[in-house]
Write an enzyme that holds these catalytic residues in place. Structure first.
Site, PDB file in Angstrom:
ATOM      1  N   TYR A   1     -83.774  53.037  -8.738  1.00 42.92           N
ATOM      2  CA  TYR A   1     -82.683  52.293  -9.377  1.00 42.92           C
ATOM      3  C   TYR A   1     -81.861  53.276 -10.209  1.00 42.92           C
ATOM      4  O   TYR A   1     -82.410  54.169 -10.855  1.00 42.92           O
ATOM      5  CB  TYR A   1     -83.241  51.205 -10.293  1.00 42.92           C
TER       6      TYR A   1
ATOM      7  N   HIS B   1     -84.129  44.332   5.145  1.00 43.17           N
ATOM      8  CA  HIS B   1     -84.313  44.671   3.730  1.00 43.17           C
ATOM      9  C   HIS B   1     -84.270  43.393   2.887  1.00 43.17           C
ATOM     10  O   HIS B   1     -83.533  42.454   3.208  1.00 43.17           O
ATOM     11  CB  HIS B   1     -83.205  45.623   3.281  1.00 43.17           C
TER      12      HIS B   1
ATOM     13  N   PHE C   1     -89.052  49.616  -5.851  1.00 47.87           N
ATOM     14  CA  PHE C   1     -88.763  48.211  -6.145  1.00 47.87           C
ATOM     15  C   PHE C   1     -89.198  47.756  -7.548  1.00 47.87           C
ATOM     16  O   PHE C   1     -88.785  46.695  -8.006  1.00 47.87           O
ATOM     17  CB  PHE C   1     -89.386  47.274  -5.096  1.00 47.87           C
TER      18      PHE C   1
ATOM     19  N   ASP D   1     -84.167  55.042  -2.713  1.00 53.76           N
ATOM     20  CA  ASP D   1     -84.147  55.913  -3.883  1.00 53.76           C
ATOM     21  C   ASP D   1     -84.250  55.070  -5.150  1.00 53.76           C
ATOM     22  O   ASP D   1     -84.192  53.844  -5.079  1.00 53.76           O
ATOM     23  CB  ASP D   1     -82.938  56.858  -3.893  1.00 53.76           C
TER      24      ASP D   1
END
Length: 220
Positions: free
Chosen positions: A67, A187, A78, A65
């Site tokens: 920031y 991740h 990202f 989701d």
């Protein structure tokens, strides 16, 4: 209801916009924007689609989701705007690109340059409340973005799906492995990057796959 989304995606996803879940989703999101601080700004909710049309898609990078800090979210997974410090996960992505392809780490975290080359930077949830990670995950966005992934899988060929972390990897069931390349790794978060993201060489593998199918590689 007309959703303000890039025209090719409007056509591909037309049936989703009339589904009851999507109508309920938009009602909740609209109410939250009126009463709380929600990211990204409304005009950037569908920015991933605005920057990368359906026809352009070569690579899909799935985030969880947006920031949830001020001025960070810009509708691309990202990515952050030019003036925002590079977040730790994105810095690890840049470190891996440097190690993999010997590309200098940029001085900002704006990934629009990737999107414009055909990298769909898709968050599974497209909105979030300030300071509350995952706050909109039960709103219905996942159903919508699952439809995006499945449409790409069904209607295109030779797409590279970069699935980093358990959440992104759960989307493999939506993807036809016989038509596309799926690359998985931990991740890039500082908590997990050293367990196999750093050293995964996904960026060179992506370009090798694209070139093998006569598709222009990404300038990472």
């Amino acid at each position: 209801m007309t959703v303000q989304i890039e025209k090719s995606w409007q056509k591909i996803l037309a049936t989703e916009f009339t589904e009851d879940y999507f109508l309920q989703l938009t009602k909740k999101v609209r109410s939250d924007y009126l009463n709380k601080i929600i990211y990204p700004p409304p005009k950037l909710i569908f920015n991933a689609f605005a920057q990368c049309s359906f026809a352009m898609v070569k690579v899909v990078i799935i985030g969880q989701d947006p920031y949830h800090g001020p001025n960070q979210a810009m509708g691309l997974s990202f990515s952050v705007s030019d003036e925002v410090p590079i977040p730790p996960s994105l810095l690890n992505i840049f470190k891996e690109i440097k190690n993999d392809l010997n590309i200098t780490i940029p001085n900002n975290g704006n990934l629009e340059r990737w999107a414009k080359q055909g990298v769909l930077l898709l968050n599974a949830t497209l909105t979030v409340e300030k300071g509350l990670a995952g706050s909109h995950q039960n709103y219905g966005w996942n159903k919508f973005t699952d439809a995006v992934i499945k449409n790409i899988s069904d209607k295109k060929e030779h797409i590279v799906f970069l699935l980093w972390g358990a959440f992104a990897q759960s989307k493999q069931i939506l993807i036809d492995k016989n038509k596309h390349l799926i690359l998985t790794a931990p991740h890039p978060s500082p908590l997990s990057a050293h367990r196999g993201f750093l050293g995964c060489k996904h960026f060179s593998q992506t370009n090798e796959y694209l070139k093998s199918h006569e598709i222009k590689p990404i300038i990472w």
